[in-house]
Write an enzyme that holds these catalytic residues in place. Structure first.
Site, PDB file in Angstrom:
ATOM      1  N   ARG A  83      42.821  80.312  36.880  1.00  0.00           N
ATOM      2  CA  ARG A  83      42.537  81.205  35.997  1.00  0.00           C
ATOM      3  C   ARG A  83      40.924  81.604  36.564  1.00  0.00           C
ATOM      4  O   ARG A  83      40.877  81.160  36.790  1.00  0.00           O
ATOM      5  CB  ARG A  83      42.417  80.038  34.765  1.00  0.00           C
ATOM      6  CG  ARG A  83      41.638  80.820  33.303  1.00  0.00           C
ATOM      7  CD  ARG A  83      41.685  79.686  32.571  1.00  0.00           C
ATOM      8  NE  ARG A  83      42.631  79.458  31.773  1.00  0.00           N
ATOM      9  CZ  ARG A  83      42.968  78.077  31.284  1.00  0.00           C
ATOM     10  NH1 ARG A  83      41.548  76.774  31.580  1.00  0.00           N
ATOM     11  NH2 ARG A  83      43.844  77.221  30.959  1.00  0.00           N
ATOM     12  N   ARG A 153      33.159  77.758  29.627  1.00  0.00           N
ATOM     13  CA  ARG A 153      34.380  77.948  29.758  1.00  0.00           C
ATOM     14  C   ARG A 153      34.572  79.471  29.500  1.00  0.00           C
ATOM     15  O   ARG A 153      33.334  79.553  29.754  1.00  0.00           O
ATOM     16  CB  ARG A 153      35.607  77.789  28.941  1.00  0.00           C
ATOM     17  CG  ARG A 153      36.647  76.224  28.692  1.00  0.00           C
ATOM     18  CD  ARG A 153      37.431  75.745  30.104  1.00  0.00           C
ATOM     19  NE  ARG A 153      37.669  74.289  29.703  1.00  0.00           N
ATOM     20  CZ  ARG A 153      38.970  73.993  29.641  1.00  0.00           C
ATOM     21  NH1 ARG A 153      40.079  75.129  28.815  1.00  0.00           N
ATOM     22  NH2 ARG A 153      39.306  72.756  29.421  1.00  0.00           N
ATOM     23  N   LYS A 215      35.644  69.523  27.380  1.00  0.00           N
ATOM     24  CA  LYS A 215      35.533  71.272  27.934  1.00  0.00           C
ATOM     25  C   LYS A 215      34.783  72.305  26.647  1.00  0.00           C
ATOM     26  O   LYS A 215      34.267  71.518  25.115  1.00  0.00           O
ATOM     27  CB  LYS A 215      36.873  72.100  27.027  1.00  0.00           C
ATOM     28  CG  LYS A 215      37.842  71.688  26.357  1.00  0.00           C
ATOM     29  CD  LYS A 215      38.416  71.905  26.672  1.00  0.00           C
ATOM     30  CE  LYS A 215      40.031  71.618  25.122  1.00  0.00           C
ATOM     31  NZ  LYS A 215      40.995  71.833  25.034  1.00  0.00           N
ATOM     32  N   LYS A 217      33.364  75.904  25.216  1.00  0.00           N
ATOM     33  CA  LYS A 217      34.410  77.475  24.708  1.00  0.00           C
ATOM     34  C   LYS A 217      33.537  78.520  23.397  1.00  0.00           C
ATOM     35  O   LYS A 217      32.774  77.642  22.837  1.00  0.00           O
ATOM     36  CB  LYS A 217      35.241  77.309  23.638  1.00  0.00           C
ATOM     37  CG  LYS A 217      36.811  76.802  24.151  1.00  0.00           C
ATOM     38  CD  LYS A 217      38.086  76.732  24.163  1.00  0.00           C
ATOM     39  CE  LYS A 217      38.649  76.019  25.324  1.00  0.00           C
ATOM     40  NZ  LYS A 217      40.263  75.574  24.181  1.00  0.00           N
ATOM     41  N   CYS A 434      51.750  79.757  23.520  1.00  0.00           N
ATOM     42  CA  CYS A 434      50.966  78.944  24.454  1.00  0.00           C
ATOM     43  C   CYS A 434      51.997  79.237  25.794  1.00  0.00           C
ATOM     44  O   CYS A 434      53.076  79.347  25.194  1.00  0.00           O
ATOM     45  CB  CYS A 434      50.399  77.879  24.620  1.00  0.00           C
ATOM     46  SG  CYS A 434      52.240  76.801  24.188  1.00  0.00           S
ATOM     47  N   CYS A 440      53.911  74.025  31.548  1.00  0.00           N
ATOM     48  CA  CYS A 440      52.330  73.104  31.607  1.00  0.00           C
ATOM     49  C   CYS A 440      52.747  71.817  31.196  1.00  0.00           C
ATOM     50  O   CYS A 440      54.021  71.460  30.880  1.00  0.00           O
ATOM     51  CB  CYS A 440      52.436  73.897  29.822  1.00  0.00           C
ATOM     52  SG  CYS A 440      50.878  72.393  29.207  1.00  0.00           S
ATOM     53  N   CYS A 479      52.453  72.246  22.342  1.00  0.00           N
ATOM     54  CA  CYS A 479      51.824  70.564  21.380  1.00  0.00           C
ATOM     55  C   CYS A 479      50.510  71.123  21.004  1.00  0.00           C
ATOM     56  O   CYS A 479      50.157  71.767  20.317  1.00  0.00           O
ATOM     57  CB  CYS A 479      51.464  69.511  22.883  1.00  0.00           C
ATOM     58  SG  CYS A 479      49.568  70.043  23.737  1.00  0.00           S
ATOM     59  N   CYS A 483      46.433  75.707  22.656  1.00  0.00           N
ATOM     60  CA  CYS A 483      46.707  76.374  23.109  1.00  0.00           C
ATOM     61  C   CYS A 483      47.504  77.911  22.359  1.00  0.00           C
ATOM     62  O   CYS A 483      46.343  79.275  22.633  1.00  0.00           O
ATOM     63  CB  CYS A 483      46.548  76.602  24.682  1.00  0.00           C
ATOM     64  SG  CYS A 483      45.867  74.719  25.665  1.00  0.00           S
TER      65      CYS A 483
END
Length: 577
Positions: A83, A153, A215, A217, A434, A440, A479, A483
């Protein structure tokens, strides 16, 4: 969230194994360089499997053929997803052509995926080709640093092609935040760019030697367009303008959508208002927020490590006071702002700079050529003649920005010839998913591959009830990591098992209400039957201009989620399939 949740500043318990991994990684180097030389496996071993995420990569395999390979006693077909770090989603057409060429020549799938974090990613890069992709990005002044794992991120910014002057100021901040909060270790340069090790001691003055607890954001949003879905993010700067120029920001903290099925201690959360700050303080406030989360975030339980849980535990007032102390400022009261929409503005829009901007719909962000629909080639053909820039949106679409009047017809002809300006229903324009299967490793149910059929089916219901000209913000995520941001949709499907989803309804069009779980673990025919009934009621009982999500709340079909920490998992309105 309020003071009633206040608890200890630091969670006193044994650290998670992820903390050990980071501490022992030698500032994210691990033994990645050795693994790259290991031809016995297509993947990475031990800690390196997780450490490569700090470098912007995930190890994946094709789950469609996993069982077949097991039967043949072969390891899974490992390949990496990488990414790019692309603050604000802006990229030149010249760079795009190199990206397009690489995707065709070096990836297993031949596609480019536009993500809802306003960047692009490649799927299916074999281990032996990893250095080549990093070096290709580096030659263009790009990289994949800090696009995954326990760091800040890719920083998003409202695409807003109309107010070009304000966008330029907001974009500049997004780029500065991204650079300021990057890891300082030279591990990336040494491993992927073959730079020599510098004989100095690594230091991480902002992120710390073990980086963030989880993470993080960040967004910069320009009202009235909430196209970055700011409530899904940890740190958000909402631009406040006077006379068309940026003067400051309202700061909102603690958004995040991931949760775990069956674990009621986990929940999605909307970002909360903290205060207003003048624009010149934005960088030091961003650093203060990140270092506070670094020091106060839960490092014992990764399910509780995001900033939303920190604010829930310590309270907004204590968190605000600590940020003020570290930044050396005092927040002012929140200044008035309003968000009225969050989707992209498709087609041509003229900016205040008298240049044109063309927003192209890219379903689920997947750029690949299909028979009769060669959209990947079409974008490349536009890149060959376009003299402005491309902007990737947080809704997985592409803006051809800065088109002068004399070039508009040429750009439109190419877009139409390659199927990039075809008729698409309002419902499809406002749908998102997603990636999910087959790449994934966390996927529980289909998302990207199921979305087109699901939208076809719901479009048929919209036509049946006479509302084809309307839209419902619809999202599918494979899930509960979300995302696909399904728990900020009016209709959200969250994967539970193959062919089964939790159905959430009752979000709204501007993206500041979490939808209620309406049906749990149901198969897709039952979801469509439920939506048939609900859309029928909406079509006949709604008030003027009332969106689907607002209707199902007003009509009492679902009780709105007021405080997700308390009532997201409540069983009101829920039945099992």
């Amino acid at each position: 969230m309020s003071k009633r949740y206040e608890g200890p500043l630091i969670v006193d318990a044994p650290l998670s194994d992820a903390e050990r991994m980071k501490r022992e990684s030698n500032f994210l180097r691990g033994t990645i360089a050795d693994d790259l030389k290991d031809g016995l496996t297509g993947g990475f071993r031990g800690d390196n499997f997780m450490l490569i995420r700090f470098h912007g990569m995930y190890q994946q395999d094709d789950r469609d053929i996993r069982r077949e390979r097991e039967e043949e006693k072969l390891e899974p077909r490992h390949a990496m997803m990488i990414r790019c770090r692309l603050p604000g989603g802006i990229i030149s057409p010249q760079h795009w052509l190199k990206i397009d060429e690489y995707a065709s020549a070096k990836t297993l799938y031949g596609s480019i995926r536009l993500t809802n974090r306003q960047t692009f990613q490649f799927h299916g890069i074999l281990k032996g080709d990893l250095k080549s992709v990093h070096q290709m990005l580096h030659e263009m002044g790009l990289d994949s640093i800090a696009t995954a794992n326990d760091v800040n991120r890719n920083v998003m910014c409202t695409s807003n092609p109309i107010e070009s002057e304000l966008h330029a100021e907001a974009y500049a901040l997004a780029a500065r935040i991204s650079e300021h909060l990057l890891p300082k270790t030279r591990a990336y340069a040494e491993i992927w760019l073959d730079k020599e090790k510098v004989a100095t001691t690594d230091e991480e003055p902002i992120l710390g030697p073990t980086y963030l607890p989880r993470k993080f954001k960040t967004t910069v949003a320009i009202p009235p367009l909430n196209d970055v879905d700011l409530h899904a993010n940890d740190m958000n700067f909402v631009a406040i303008a006077e006379n068309g120029h940026l003067v400051g920001f309202n700061l909102l903290l603690g958004g995040g959508l991931a949760y775990t099925h069956g674990d009621t201690s986990t929940f999605p959360s909307l970002a909360l208002e903290v205060g207003y700050l003048p624009a010149e303080h934005a960088i030091k406030v961003a650093e203060a927020v990140v270092t506070t989360q670094r020091d106060w975030g839960d490092r014992t339980n990764r399910r509780q490590a995001r900033s939303k849980y920190t604010l829930n535990r310590v309270g907004v007032d204590r968190f605000r006071a600590e940020v003020e102390r570290r930044a050396g400022i005092t927040f002012e009261p929140i200044r008035p702002y309003t968000f009225t929409e969050r989707g992209d503005r498709f087609g041509w829009v003229k900016g205040i700079d008298d240049k044109w901007h063309l927003t192209l719909f890219i379903e689920s962000g997947r750029l690949i050529d299909h028979p009769g629909l060669p959209i990947k080639t079409g974008v490349a053909e536009i890149a060959k003649v376009h003299k402005g820039d491309f902007r990737l949106t947080a809704n997985q679409n592409l803006i051809v920005a800065g088109v002068p009047e004399e070039e508009k017809a040429t750009i439109e002809r190419i877009a139409r010839d390659y199927g990039l300006m075809r008729d698409v229903t309002p419902l499809r324009l406002n749908a998102m998913s997603c990636v999910s299967f087959p790449t994934c490793p966390l996927a529980m149910a289909e998302a990207e591959r199921y979305l087109p059929q699901f939208i076809d089916d719901v479009d048929a219901l919209m036509a049946k009830h006479g509302v084809s000209d309307e839209y419902i913000v619809t999202r599918i995520t494979g899930c509960p990591n979300n995302c696909g941001r399904a728990v900020l949709a009016e209709v959200g499907l969250v994967g539970k098992a193959p062919g089964r989803y939790n159905l959430h309804i009752g979000g709204n069009r501007v993206g500041n209400r979490i939808p209620r779980l309406y049906r749990e673990n149901v198969q897709t025919p039952e979801i469509l039957a439920e939506l048939d009934s609900l859309i029928g009621r909406w079509a006949t009982e709604r008030q003027p201009r009332e969106g689907f999500g607002d209707f199902v709340v007003r009509a009492g079909i679902v009780v709105p989620v007021q405080d997700a920490a308390i009532d997201f998992h409540a069983d009101e309105n829920v039945s099992n399939g």
